[in-house]
Design an enzyme around this catalytic site. Structure first.
Site, mmCIF file in Angstrom:
data_model
loop_
_atom_site.group_PDB
_atom_site.id
_atom_site.type_symbol
_atom_site.label_atom_id
_atom_site.label_comp_id
_atom_site.label_asym_id
_atom_site.label_seq_id
_atom_site.Cartn_x
_atom_site.Cartn_y
_atom_site.Cartn_z
ATOM 1 N N TYR A 86 1.025 51.330 124.232
ATOM 2 C CA TYR A 86 2.002 52.280 124.871
ATOM 3 C C TYR A 86 1.417 53.215 126.028
ATOM 4 O O TYR A 86 0.490 54.054 125.737
ATOM 5 C CB TYR A 86 2.692 53.360 123.888
ATOM 6 C CG TYR A 86 3.874 53.913 124.723
ATOM 7 C CD1 TYR A 86 4.852 53.244 125.273
ATOM 8 C CD2 TYR A 86 3.620 55.205 124.756
ATOM 9 C CE1 TYR A 86 5.693 53.984 126.065
ATOM 10 C CE2 TYR A 86 4.772 55.998 125.551
ATOM 11 C CZ TYR A 86 5.726 55.401 125.956
ATOM 12 O OH TYR A 86 6.734 56.016 126.771
ATOM 13 N N GLN B 187 11.906 54.521 121.751
ATOM 14 C CA GLN B 187 12.258 53.394 121.618
ATOM 15 C C GLN B 187 11.388 52.159 121.799
ATOM 16 O O GLN B 187 11.384 50.986 121.447
ATOM 17 C CB GLN B 187 13.723 53.285 122.649
ATOM 18 C CG GLN B 187 13.368 53.396 124.256
ATOM 19 C CD GLN B 187 13.316 54.914 124.410
ATOM 20 O OE1 GLN B 187 13.159 55.739 123.709
ATOM 21 N NE2 GLN B 187 13.773 55.099 125.967
ATOM 22 N N ASN C 156 4.675 61.678 124.345
ATOM 23 C CA ASN C 156 5.420 62.995 124.091
ATOM 24 C C ASN C 156 5.470 63.078 122.669
ATOM 25 O O ASN C 156 5.240 62.252 121.655
ATOM 26 C CB ASN C 156 6.570 63.273 124.915
ATOM 27 C CG ASN C 156 7.617 62.203 124.743
ATOM 28 O OD1 ASN C 156 7.647 61.465 123.668
ATOM 29 N ND2 ASN C 156 8.395 61.878 125.549
ATOM 30 N N SER D 106 -3.696 67.873 124.467
ATOM 31 C CA SER D 106 -4.984 67.706 124.783
ATOM 32 C C SER D 106 -5.736 69.065 124.569
ATOM 33 O O SER D 106 -5.235 69.984 124.858
ATOM 34 C CB SER D 106 -4.996 67.059 126.243
ATOM 35 O OG SER D 106 -6.265 66.478 126.359
ATOM 36 N N GLN E 254 -8.317 70.332 132.048
ATOM 37 C CA GLN E 254 -7.560 70.411 130.883
ATOM 38 C C GLN E 254 -6.225 71.055 131.015
ATOM 39 O O GLN E 254 -5.171 70.637 130.632
ATOM 40 C CB GLN E 254 -8.423 70.723 129.707
ATOM 41 C CG GLN E 254 -8.107 70.389 128.206
ATOM 42 C CD GLN E 254 -7.732 68.912 128.331
ATOM 43 O OE1 GLN E 254 -6.631 68.552 127.922
ATOM 44 N NE2 GLN E 254 -9.084 68.082 128.185
ATOM 45 N N HIS F 94 -2.934 69.318 132.398
ATOM 46 C CA HIS F 94 -2.331 68.378 131.626
ATOM 47 C C HIS F 94 -0.936 68.764 130.908
ATOM 48 O O HIS F 94 -0.116 68.016 131.210
ATOM 49 C CB HIS F 94 -3.158 67.727 130.299
ATOM 50 C CG HIS F 94 -4.179 66.842 130.766
ATOM 51 N ND1 HIS F 94 -3.775 65.754 131.215
ATOM 52 C CD2 HIS F 94 -5.423 66.688 130.246
ATOM 53 C CE1 HIS F 94 -4.605 64.768 131.228
ATOM 54 N NE2 HIS F 94 -5.771 65.311 130.784
ATOM 55 N N GLU G 11 -11.140 68.157 120.644
ATOM 56 C CA GLU G 11 -11.110 66.695 121.212
ATOM 57 C C GLU G 11 -12.082 66.562 122.317
ATOM 58 O O GLU G 11 -13.093 65.423 121.948
ATOM 59 C CB GLU G 11 -9.703 66.599 121.860
ATOM 60 C CG GLU G 11 -9.529 65.430 122.482
ATOM 61 C CD GLU G 11 -8.411 65.039 123.451
ATOM 62 O OE1 GLU G 11 -7.775 66.082 123.890
ATOM 63 O OE2 GLU G 11 -8.036 64.134 123.912
ATOM 64 N N HIS G 12 -12.390 67.335 123.251
ATOM 65 C CA HIS G 12 -13.461 67.166 124.088
ATOM 66 C C HIS G 12 -14.306 68.466 123.924
ATOM 67 O O HIS G 12 -13.820 69.586 123.942
ATOM 68 C CB HIS G 12 -12.855 67.110 125.454
ATOM 69 C CG HIS G 12 -11.866 66.144 125.889
ATOM 70 N ND1 HIS G 12 -10.560 66.391 125.849
ATOM 71 C CD2 HIS G 12 -12.247 64.915 126.168
ATOM 72 C CE1 HIS G 12 -10.248 65.409 126.116
ATOM 73 N NE2 HIS G 12 -10.815 64.137 126.545
ATOM 74 N N ASP H 143 -13.014 60.841 131.185
ATOM 75 C CA ASP H 143 -11.468 60.634 131.293
ATOM 76 C C ASP H 143 -11.215 59.161 132.014
ATOM 77 O O ASP H 143 -10.169 58.578 131.751
ATOM 78 C CB ASP H 143 -10.793 61.792 131.952
ATOM 79 C CG ASP H 143 -10.656 62.980 131.036
ATOM 80 O OD1 ASP H 143 -10.612 62.915 129.878
ATOM 81 O OD2 ASP H 143 -10.243 63.884 131.897
ATOM 82 N N GLU I 19 -14.012 48.770 80.718
ATOM 83 C CA GLU I 19 -12.547 49.434 81.480
ATOM 84 C C GLU I 19 -11.456 48.894 80.647
ATOM 85 O O GLU I 19 -10.299 48.722 81.143
ATOM 86 C CB GLU I 19 -12.673 49.087 83.048
ATOM 87 C CG GLU I 19 -13.574 50.059 83.692
ATOM 88 C CD GLU I 19 -13.292 49.942 85.249
ATOM 89 O OE1 GLU I 19 -12.303 48.953 85.511
ATOM 90 O OE2 GLU I 19 -14.023 50.729 85.844
ATOM 91 N N HIS J 59 -10.589 40.554 83.039
ATOM 92 C CA HIS J 59 -11.534 40.567 84.220
ATOM 93 C C HIS J 59 -12.822 39.967 83.432
ATOM 94 O O HIS J 59 -13.667 38.970 84.137
ATOM 95 C CB HIS J 59 -11.969 41.895 84.486
ATOM 96 C CG HIS J 59 -10.849 42.283 85.440
ATOM 97 N ND1 HIS J 59 -9.616 42.474 85.190
ATOM 98 C CD2 HIS J 59 -11.058 42.851 86.817
ATOM 99 C CE1 HIS J 59 -9.055 42.886 86.426
ATOM 100 N NE2 HIS J 59 -9.821 43.088 87.201
#
Lengths: 426, 426
Positions: free
Chosen positions: B121, B183, B206, B230, B252, B255, B319-320, B353, B407, B412
């Site tokens: 995506y 969607q 989002n 981010s 950053q 964003h 994250e960074h 990036d 067991e 088995h």
């Protein structure tokens, strides 16, 4: 077993279906357990032990350092062999850090670093699953996890099963927590006074445990993989021993009445012979009733060729795949979807379940399409690093500026431009 | 930035908090979108394009084979450099199959096999994120995925953004699907007449996309990782350039207003100087308002030493992580939790990036504790194989019997006993 003869491909999706199980149905019950443990902590766990396991616990943890456990010497030897093999195979999964200079002055690498706190759930139930303990603790230790939290339900006397205790000692586990079911998952998700909160939860369990893990995942804890009933698909031809094939099918069927066992073959004769063997072997199983239910709802499928059989198997996405055919390596080459694959007449699933070295925590329920079994990878994060020299930013910088500009991210561009500016000969 | 001076460790959890975002709040809306796409397929997607994106589409897919796209030649060169670097770094992540003989006659190995169908995506929005296209398509191709489905919203004229189109052609993508938001995730989860159902979904988005991915995961589709705003954390000392640090923080901050930027230092002077630089640099940003909001809710933290700074960073799980200090390698050694780490004054986040070679799809929101960023690993399953010879089962078999017995899994055990029986000299 229900027999299918040369089913049309349009029927395959139906033949690949697993019994519907929607953990969402249990969500209300499990959500209430999670909430109760989050709010009441240890006291909630003690209450659930009383309510669900019918035991009154003095303490939720057992320190193992000053305890000794005694088990049969042959079993002890077997567990040591299993440990050694699992260590060898998982030890080979450690990834070396390799620095890649992608362009002059731009060095990139990634480093595997253990997830700091992991929680391992070892189910109780009819028998103590010490094999699961081996399969989860060993890769966690190889990965280097700082804190390994092991939860398992208390036995009927409120204590710890002897074999589990012995195996913990062998593995160097110093403390074990006596709680089971969804409440154990809740404890490791939120933390309680006795039980530490962890970053990732591993281990099999019933539908409550599965639902609890799924909910824990939404709260920020990672989990090993989604779960479902255990399953085996066997591809066999006339070179297979019907007795072995039957025994392998039954070793899966005895797990639970919802276990999935599927036989796929190009030989009508083999399918018939396996049918006869199954009836014979099932009589001797202590878990006969469970196995019978599993077999009754399982399938044998006659297909045109072994190539078509592999194609079917790839669509089915079995947790365990046994290939008992001639030219087994050539067939194995065509496998694109499976959890763990067992090749030839001498590789029974029991080998991988216990002691050959591979992990037995595997994706079921079709998840072999998009998940791997547990390995050392499951216990690490792979962190990327990069280091640019002055030359590196000079080489790469102008391209970065161009791309940042095209994505309309001026701040990203500035961070580069200021550096290039600084490096300009004055 | 809110300043904190030598905060007590008891305050750290508070300082590590991210803004609360509960995708569950959107669940009803998103569940309805998922259901509608599942039932009405393509027609639902066309309706949503009209409703949400204000475009009337003739077709949900664009074939790229006979299309040409034109972009600025410098940008084209930059994208080619990025492609080459990303290919080099991700190419090094391919795992060779190694056969391990865990004991005589017992061979185990694992093989990385591509997830067959993956869905990528690529968000639309204010600018076309062609960098995300590079970061997802390249590892999918290196892994060898059979089918790579790319979804992105149509631009305002109902067509495909020129740079996205050009980059797709460069990567050899032949078809792209014009749908966005929840969607698009629904389409790849269930499949429609136009859009194939996939096994795993990747890509940022989002809150609707995030919620949709979380729900898709419950239906059986895997996802790359949970998402959140981010973030960057910078550890800097007096050796850092305040202008660089400010620019990195702002890259950053631009964003989104919910972006997290954190500065940690052992130098009061540096923190003060960065504050002044920030005010200066922010004025020139086209996305000034967004950046200002992000900076207003962000933190600078003065700590006792760089060691304590790393300790804080490991708890924050950024994250960074940018480390702009002396002895940067020694500090880097102490990092145990982060998505991607940038070392030294010349390694700006923009490098990673876009084009240094590392992936920019990284765990945010504290998930660096238990998740890795996207890599070739994300696009494969690692399937284990084993092959026992007659000698192998003779060596391992007796141990397997012992463990299965303990067991209480007779089936088995039988699978082993029958084989050992067959191998007994008659």
């Amino acid at each position: 077993m229900k027999k299918y003869t040369y089913p049309d491909k349009s029927q395959w999706p139906q033949l690949c279906k697993r019994p519907a199980f929607d953990p969402a149905e249990l969500e209300n019950k499990v959500a209430s357990i999670l909430k109760t443990v989050q709010v009441n902590g240890d006291q909630a766990l003690l209450n659930y032990s009383r309510e669900f396991d019918k035991v009154e616990l003095d303490s939720l943890s057992i320190s193992l350092t000053d305890k000794t456990f005694t088990i049969d010497s042959k079993l002890a030897e077997a567990i040591k062999v299993a440990k050694s093999n699992i260590e060898k195979f998982h030890g080979s999964q450690k990834e070396e850090t390799r620095v890649i200079e992608t362009m002059q002055g731009v060095a990139c690498w990634r480093k595997s670093i253990a997830i700091q706190k992991v929680g391992l759930y070892i189910p109780g139930g009819s028998a103590p699953l010490f094999s699961t303990l081996l399969m989860l603790v060993i890769p966690a230790q190889i990965a280097g996890c700082n804190e390994i939290v092991v939860c398992t339900p208390a036995d009927k006397s409120g204590g710890l099963n002897e074999v589990i205790g012995w195996t913990c000692k062998l593995l160097g586990i110093k403390k074990i927590f006596l709680t089971g079911g969804a409440q154990a998952i809740a404890a490791m998700t939120f933390g309680t006074a006795s039980i530490p909160k962890v970053d990732k939860i591993f281990g099999p369990g019933n539908q409550y445990v599965t639902a609890a893990k799924q909910m824990a995942q939404k709260i920020g804890v990672a989990i090993d993989m989604p779960a479902g009933p255990s399953e085996v698909l066997i591809i066999a031809d006339d070179s297979a021993y019907p007795a072995f094939v039957s025994a392998d099918l039954l070793s899966q069927a005895e797990h639970g009445s919802d276990s999935q066992v599927v036989l796929v073959s190009d030989s009508e004769k083999l399918i018939a012979e396996v049918g006869i063997e199954l009836q014979k072997q099932i009589e001797d199983l202590p878990r006969k009733e469970i196995a019978e239910q599993a077999v009754a709802s399982s399938r044998s499928i006659l297909l045109e060729s072994l190539d078509v059989a592999v194609e079917f198997s790839n669509e089915y996405a079995p947790e365990h795949l046994i290939i008992a055919t001639e030219n087994v390596d050539a067939i194995a080459e065509k496998v694109t979807v499976a959890g763990s694959v067992f090749l030839g007449n001498w590789s029974c699933e029991s080998a991988g379940d216990y002691a050959s070295g591979t992990n037995h925590t595997l994706p079921t329920n079709g998840y072999a399409k998009n998940y791997s079994g547990v390995s050392v990878d499951s216990f690490v994060k792979k962190i990327t690093f990069q280091k640019l020299t002055e030359e590196g930013i000079k080489n790469l910088g102008p391209h970065l500026e161009k791309m940042a500009e095209a994505e309309q991210l001026k701040g990203h561009k500035n961070a580069v431009s200021l550096r290039l500016e600084k490096l300009k000969p004055s």
